[in-house]
Design a protein around this motif. Structure first.
Motif, short mmCIF file in Angstrom:
data_model
loop_
_atom_site.label_atom_id
_atom_site.label_comp_id
_atom_site.label_asym_id
_atom_site.label_seq_id
_atom_site.Cartn_x
_atom_site.Cartn_y
_atom_site.Cartn_z
N LEU A 230 5.34 36.58 -4.15
CA LEU A 230 4.09 36.09 -4.58
C LEU A 230 4.80 34.32 -4.89
O LEU A 230 5.84 34.51 -5.64
CB LEU A 230 3.55 36.23 -5.66
N GLU A 231 3.71 33.37 -5.14
CA GLU A 231 4.09 32.45 -6.02
C GLU A 231 3.22 31.90 -6.78
O GLU A 231 2.08 32.02 -6.13
CB GLU A 231 4.25 31.07 -4.60
N LEU A 232 3.84 31.46 -7.40
CA LEU A 232 3.14 30.59 -9.17
C LEU A 232 2.66 30.15 -8.71
O LEU A 232 3.48 28.71 -8.71
CB LEU A 232 4.10 30.53 -10.26
N ILE A 233 1.69 29.18 -9.39
CA ILE A 233 0.89 27.66 -8.98
C ILE A 233 0.44 27.46 -9.85
O ILE A 233 -0.13 27.72 -10.71
CB ILE A 233 -0.29 28.03 -7.64
N GLU A 234 0.92 25.93 -10.53
CA GLU A 234 0.32 25.94 -11.21
C GLU A 234 -0.42 24.58 -10.98
O GLU A 234 -0.28 23.84 -10.46
CB GLU A 234 1.45 24.83 -11.87
N PRO A 235 -1.75 24.50 -11.30
CA PRO A 235 -2.96 23.71 -11.27
C PRO A 235 -3.01 22.12 -11.16
O PRO A 235 -3.84 21.71 -10.94
CB PRO A 235 -4.62 24.83 -11.26
N GLY A 236 -2.00 22.39 -12.09
CA GLY A 236 -2.69 21.17 -13.34
C GLY A 236 -4.12 20.50 -13.18
O GLY A 236 -5.34 20.89 -12.93
N GLU A 237 -4.41 18.65 -13.37
CA GLU A 237 -5.64 18.16 -13.63
C GLU A 237 -6.61 18.90 -12.28
O GLU A 237 -5.80 17.64 -11.23
CB GLU A 237 -5.33 16.95 -14.83
N LEU A 238 -7.53 18.81 -12.66
CA LEU A 238 -7.64 19.03 -11.34
C LEU A 238 -10.01 18.87 -10.89
O LEU A 238 -9.91 19.24 -12.34
CB LEU A 238 -7.82 20.29 -10.08
N GLU A 239 -10.27 18.34 -10.29
CA GLU A 239 -11.89 18.64 -9.90
C GLU A 239 -12.33 18.66 -9.40
O GLU A 239 -12.19 17.73 -8.18
CB GLU A 239 -12.07 17.22 -11.34
N ILE A 240 -13.15 19.01 -8.91
CA ILE A 240 -14.60 19.41 -7.71
C ILE A 240 -15.56 18.64 -7.65
O ILE A 240 -16.18 18.45 -8.91
CB ILE A 240 -14.16 20.72 -7.50
N GLY A 241 -15.60 17.54 -6.84
CA GLY A 241 -16.72 17.14 -6.32
C GLY A 241 -17.77 18.17 -5.51
O GLY A 241 -17.32 18.77 -4.79
N GLY A 242 -18.45 18.56 -5.78
CA GLY A 242 -19.70 18.87 -4.49
C GLY A 242 -19.27 20.55 -5.64
O GLY A 242 -18.82 21.25 -6.41
#
Length: 506
Positions: A230-242
């Motif tokens: 498994l790979e551990l993903i660091e999301p970081g600063e994110l934002e979704i449009g829509g």
């Protein structure tokens, strides 16, 4: 019922049924030893491990002054004298995965099994071999003779009892709110791991409290990295449009996922997961990362290709191991990207893929742990219908190319992200979004590319700030990904329209 009682019941049942060889695939030898001693107080327990040879089961000290090889040790229990002994023997073999494939070793285990099968006529031969190993290695010659027994992690009440015991030994108490959070954080870990982390928390902070959760997560991250599956993903600063419909749905699920005890008292089940299907570059992978960030839990990515092994049964064991690691990381998000590619071998002779698919479906249907599964796919039309039915995922959403309102939001997010969280002077995201024609189907990835290219050009041109004119010029000279792959993506759009899946956008 506590974990050790369940396991003891299984062992007693299998031993009473005459099962000769039992395999416990786990590393927590201390818990296994305690369970064996409690469940079989009258049995004679003999232990052997590759590192130390024959040792006393209770003291772990070498047995006698003469070292025994594994075959020599097994020969002690593969002889005619035990026919008249009438004692119950448990032969515990630990960490013998490097030796079990040796012909002499598996032949002796076969011989012990045959004697056990014949015990109705042998009047007293009562030897059971228990293999306790952190690595699952079963030679083909022993497959039909071995019975697997699973050592499940401790349940909620057992974790509470364990933590209260550790706190009491150190003249401490754990308040109710902290205990609730700690029980969830420790969920999925073994007794050994819980003790180790609790002791580390005591050494670091002098207490076991909700502040220990960061330490627990840090230890869980190590387990993920060591698994290699498994790979551990660091999301970081994110934002979704829509994607407002999807966002609202996830907010509702967050309330349940983060408060499972309260939700359960209201008769609400733990959310199973969501599938997001649609056009490439339109935010499916970004959404998986944002879910983990919003829920405040680790994001694990499962690549089915990593599970494939070259030996019979290796792929299935890798999936079991990956699931165990995920369950030890609960609560978490398990993200399976491009799931349609993962199970592309179904129905076309891919026997291993078919077995993995069935194994994964069963786990999804039966899982009780706080794992929220997020599957993303470009095209699900070729996935078997049983994968899409209710019970696997709570909902399936389709992501299409962004409309003008969403394009404006994406421009704003991308520009602010690269300009100190504010729009560059004179830049109008609405006007930029209007320049992109609906029929050209610009994706979120296309818009990100436009912003990055415009900012790079402005930097090269005297290290200045990007302007509306820079962005407009890039738009006029940029084709969408859709335009360059129109035929392929039109077919995907047609299939997407035929599925009748709930739209992620309003």
């Amino acid at each position: 019922m506590p974990m050790k009682e369940k396991m003891s019941d299984s062992l007693l049942r299998y031993i009473d049924a005459g099962r000769p060889l039992i395999y416990i695939n786990h590393f927590d030898f201390e818990t296994v030893d305690r369970m064996l001693a409690e469940a079989f107080p009258k049995a004679t327990i003999a232990e052997y491990c590759d590192a130390d040879g024959w040792v006393d089961f209770k003291t772990k000290q070498p047995h006698g002054s003469t070292p025994y090889t594994l075959p020599e040790f097994l020969m002690l229990f593969n002889n005619d004298q035990l026919y008249q002994d009438r004692k119950e023997y448990l032969v515990v073999l630990k960490e013998i995965h490097d030796s079990i494939g040796d012909k002499q070793v598996y032949s002796l285990l076969q011989s012990i099994a045959r004697r056990k099968f014949m015990r109705g006529d042998s009047k007293g031969y009562n030897v059971t071999v228990l293999i306790v190993d952190s690595k699952l290695v079963i030679p083909p010659e022993l497959e039909k003779l071995i019975t697997m027994v699973e050592l499940r992690p401790p349940q909620e009440e057992e974790i509470r009892e364990l933590l209260n015991g550790i706190a009491s030994e150190n003249l401490l108490t754990i308040d109710d709110d902290s205990m609730t959070e700690l029980v969830m954080a420790f969920s999925g870990l073994s007794v050994f791991e819980i003790k180790q982390i609790a002791n580390l928390a005591l050494a670091t902070d002098g207490e076991i409290s909700r502040h220990s959760k960061k330490l627990i997560l840090s230890e869980k991250k190590q387990a993920i990295q060591k698994s290699g599956l498994l790979e551990l993903i660091e999301p970081g600063e994110l934002e979704i449009g829509g994607l407002e419909n999807l966002k609202e749905y996830l907010q509702n699920n967050k309330a349940v996922f983060n408060n499972p005890g309260i939700a359960a008292s209201h008769g609400i089940d733990m959310p199973a997961g969501v599938m997001i299907v649609g056009m490439p570059g339109c935010g499916k992978s970004l959404t998986a990362k944002c879910i983990a960030k919003e829920f405040g839990v680790p994001l694990l990515r499962l690549d089915i290709g990593r599970l494939m092994g070259k030996y019979v049964g290796e792929s299935e064991e890798n999936l079991r191991k990956a699931i165990r690691v995920a369950e030890a990381t609960t609560p978490c998000i398990l993200w399976i990207d491009e799931i349609e590619k993962a199970f592309a071998g179904l129905g076309s002779g891919g026997e291993v893929t078919t077995r993995l698919f069935g194994q994964f479906l069963t786990w999804m249907q039966e899982k009780k742990s706080a794992i929220y599964v997020v599957a993303t796919a470009n095209d699900i039309s070729n996935l078997p219908p049983e994968f899409l039915r209710r019970g696997r995922f709570d909902e399936i959403f389709q992501v299409r190319f962004p409309n003008i309102k969403e394009r404006e939001a994406i421009f704003k997010i991308q520009l602010e992200k690269r300009n100190g969280k504010r729009l560059p002077d004179g830049v109008d995201p609405h006007a930029l979004a209007a320049m992109l024609k609906d029929q050209d189907n610009y994706s979120g990835a296309d818009i990100e590319s436009i912003v990055k290219e415009a900012m790079k050009r402005a930097f090269v041109d005297g290290q200045r700030k990007v302007t509306q004119q820079d962005l407009q010029e890039i738009i006029r000279n940029t084709k969408s990904s859709y335009q360059s792959q129109k035929e392929k993506l039109d077919k995907m759009l047609e299939k997407l329209n035929s599925l009748g899946v709930k739209p992620a956008s309003r």
